[in-house]
Structures are given as C-alpha cells and as structure tokens.
Write a protein that holds these residues in place. Structure first.
Motif, PDB file in Angstrom:
ATOM      1  N   ALA A   1       0.812  -1.215   0.000  1.00  0.00           N
ATOM      2  CA  ALA A   1       0.000   0.000   0.000  1.00  0.00           C
ATOM      3  C   ALA A   1       0.846   1.266   0.000  1.00  0.00           C
ATOM      4  O   ALA A   1       0.581   2.204  -0.769  1.00  0.00           O
ATOM      5  CB  ALA A   1      -0.936  -0.008   1.212  1.00  0.00           C
ATOM      6  N   ASN A   2       1.868   1.306   0.847  1.00  0.00           N
ATOM      7  CA  ASN A   2       2.666   2.534   0.938  1.00  0.00           C
ATOM      8  C   ASN A   2       3.420   2.825  -0.348  1.00  0.00           C
ATOM      9  O   ASN A   2       3.502   3.983  -0.777  1.00  0.00           O
ATOM     10  CB  ASN A   2       3.637   2.444   2.124  1.00  0.00           C
TER      11      ASN A   2
ATOM     12  N   LEU B   1       0.896   4.083  -2.915  1.00  0.00           N
ATOM     13  CA  LEU B   1       0.556   5.483  -2.646  1.00  0.00           C
ATOM     14  C   LEU B   1       1.683   6.414  -3.085  1.00  0.00           C
ATOM     15  O   LEU B   1       1.444   7.443  -3.733  1.00  0.00           O
ATOM     16  CB  LEU B   1       0.255   5.684  -1.161  1.00  0.00           C
TER      17      LEU B   1
ATOM     18  N   CYS C   1       1.560   9.212  -6.102  1.00  0.00           N
ATOM     19  CA  CYS C   1       1.852  10.632  -5.887  1.00  0.00           C
ATOM     20  C   CYS C   1       2.967  11.122  -6.805  1.00  0.00           C
ATOM     21  O   CYS C   1       2.889  12.219  -7.364  1.00  0.00           O
ATOM     22  CB  CYS C   1       2.229  10.871  -4.420  1.00  0.00           C
TER      23      CYS C   1
ATOM     24  N   VAL D   1      -3.460   6.099  -6.112  1.00  0.00           N
ATOM     25  CA  VAL D   1      -3.688   6.625  -4.763  1.00  0.00           C
ATOM     26  C   VAL D   1      -4.940   5.969  -4.168  1.00  0.00           C
ATOM     27  O   VAL D   1      -4.959   5.591  -2.991  1.00  0.00           O
ATOM     28  CB  VAL D   1      -3.790   8.168  -4.783  1.00  0.00           C
ATOM     29  N   GLY D   2      -5.961   5.800  -4.991  1.00  0.00           N
ATOM     30  CA  GLY D   2      -7.164   5.109  -4.522  1.00  0.00           C
ATOM     31  C   GLY D   2      -6.903   3.658  -4.173  1.00  0.00           C
ATOM     32  O   GLY D   2      -7.362   3.166  -3.136  1.00  0.00           O
TER      33      GLY D   2
ATOM     34  N   GLY E   1      -3.998   2.302  -3.370  1.00  0.00           N
ATOM     35  CA  GLY E   1      -3.151   2.266  -2.177  1.00  0.00           C
ATOM     36  C   GLY E   1      -3.959   2.509  -0.915  1.00  0.00           C
ATOM     37  O   GLY E   1      -3.758   1.842   0.106  1.00  0.00           O
ATOM     38  N   SER E   2      -4.888   3.443  -0.974  1.00  0.00           N
ATOM     39  CA  SER E   2      -5.755   3.722   0.172  1.00  0.00           C
ATOM     40  C   SER E   2      -6.630   2.513   0.495  1.00  0.00           C
ATOM     41  O   SER E   2      -6.807   2.158   1.661  1.00  0.00           O
ATOM     42  CB  SER E   2      -6.631   4.944  -0.113  1.00  0.00           C
ATOM     43  N   ALA E   3      -7.159   1.883  -0.542  1.00  0.00           N
ATOM     44  CA  ALA E   3      -7.979   0.688  -0.334  1.00  0.00           C
ATOM     45  C   ALA E   3      -7.143  -0.438   0.271  1.00  0.00           C
ATOM     46  O   ALA E   3      -7.623  -1.184   1.137  1.00  0.00           O
ATOM     47  CB  ALA E   3      -8.604   0.239  -1.654  1.00  0.00           C
TER      48      ALA E   3
ATOM     49  N   LEU F   1      -4.704  -0.176   2.293  1.00  0.00           N
ATOM     50  CA  LEU F   1      -4.494   0.063   3.726  1.00  0.00           C
ATOM     51  C   LEU F   1      -5.648  -0.507   4.539  1.00  0.00           C
ATOM     52  O   LEU F   1      -5.462  -1.014   5.638  1.00  0.00           O
ATOM     53  CB  LEU F   1      -4.355   1.567   4.002  1.00  0.00           C
ATOM     54  N   ARG F   2      -6.831  -0.418   3.989  1.00  0.00           N
ATOM     55  CA  ARG F   2      -8.038  -0.902   4.690  1.00  0.00           C
ATOM     56  C   ARG F   2      -8.311  -2.376   4.408  1.00  0.00           C
ATOM     57  O   ARG F   2      -8.738  -3.118   5.288  1.00  0.00           O
ATOM     58  CB  ARG F   2      -9.238  -0.059   4.244  1.00  0.00           C
TER      59      ARG F   2
END
Length: 130
Positions: free
Chosen positions: A3-4, A7, A11, A55-56, A58-60, A62-63
């Motif tokens: 994920a990191n 992300l 970016c 970015v989306g 990567g955010s997903a 994380l969850r």
C-alpha cells in the motif's frame, strides 16, 4: 506491491504528470507541432488519471490488504510507463517504433482495472494479513 509504495508511486506519477504538462505547454510549445503537443496531452491525461487510481488503490489496500490489489497496482504502474512514456517519446523524438508500445501499455492499464475490480468483487479469496 504494498500500500505505501503504491501510494508513493501514485503521488510521484501525479507530480510528474503536472510537470510534464507544464513543460509541454510552456517549454515545448514553440518547438513541437500542435499534433505532437496533443499526443503529450493525451499521455499526461492518462498518467494523471492512473496516478489518482493508484492513490485510490493504495488507500484501499491500507483498509483491505490484498495481493490482487497489489497486482492491479503493478499493472497500472507498468501500463502508465509504457502508455504515457511511449507517447511522450513519440511526440518529442518522432521515433515511430514507439507507436506499438502504446497499446501494450493500454492493455496493461485495462488488465489493472479488471484485476482491481476482481479484487473488490471477490475480496475474501486473496486477503493478506496486515
């Protein structure tokens, strides 16, 4: 792809899209044809949309940690490099051999989207421990 990293790369690709678009609009405008500039514009658009998608994703991730979302991210990263990179190279250098690279990038982008969709459709089969 974790994920990191997803992300961070999203970016970075977003920042590079802004820089490329600005450079083309201001630095290359006097040196390239309107057709070549439109090719760069297409590359920037695809790069920016896929930077936001990363970015989306990567955010997903994380969850909802998922190997498939990591694969989808990797497909989108490589697809963006092939698709947008080949368009930039074609517009700036005129090297015609870069033309066939663009659809390869497009296929990788499409596979990335379908892999992401499959990850959300069937999330329980490929989850990883966070």
């Amino acid at each position: 792809m974790n994920a990191n990293k997803t992300l961070a790369i999203g970016c970075i690709l977003g920042a590079l899209a802004v820089m490329t678009g600005a450079f083309a609009s201001h630095g290359l405008k006097a040196h390239l044809s309107s057709y070549a500039l439109s090719i760069i514009h297409t590359g920037v658009q695809y790069q920016f949309w896929h930077a936001l998608a990363l970015v989306g994703l990567g955010s997903a991730m994380l969850r909802f940690p998922s190997r498939r979302l990591g694969r989808a991210s990797l497909l989108m990263i490589i697809g963006t490099i092939f698709f947008s990179g080949s368009l930039y190279g074609l517009a700036i250098t005129g090297m015609k051999w870069l033309g066939p690279v663009t659809p390869i990038g497009g296929v990788l982008l499409i596979l990335g989207w379908f892999t992401a969709a499959w990850s959300f459709w069937r999330p329980d089969t490929d989850s990883v421990k966070a």
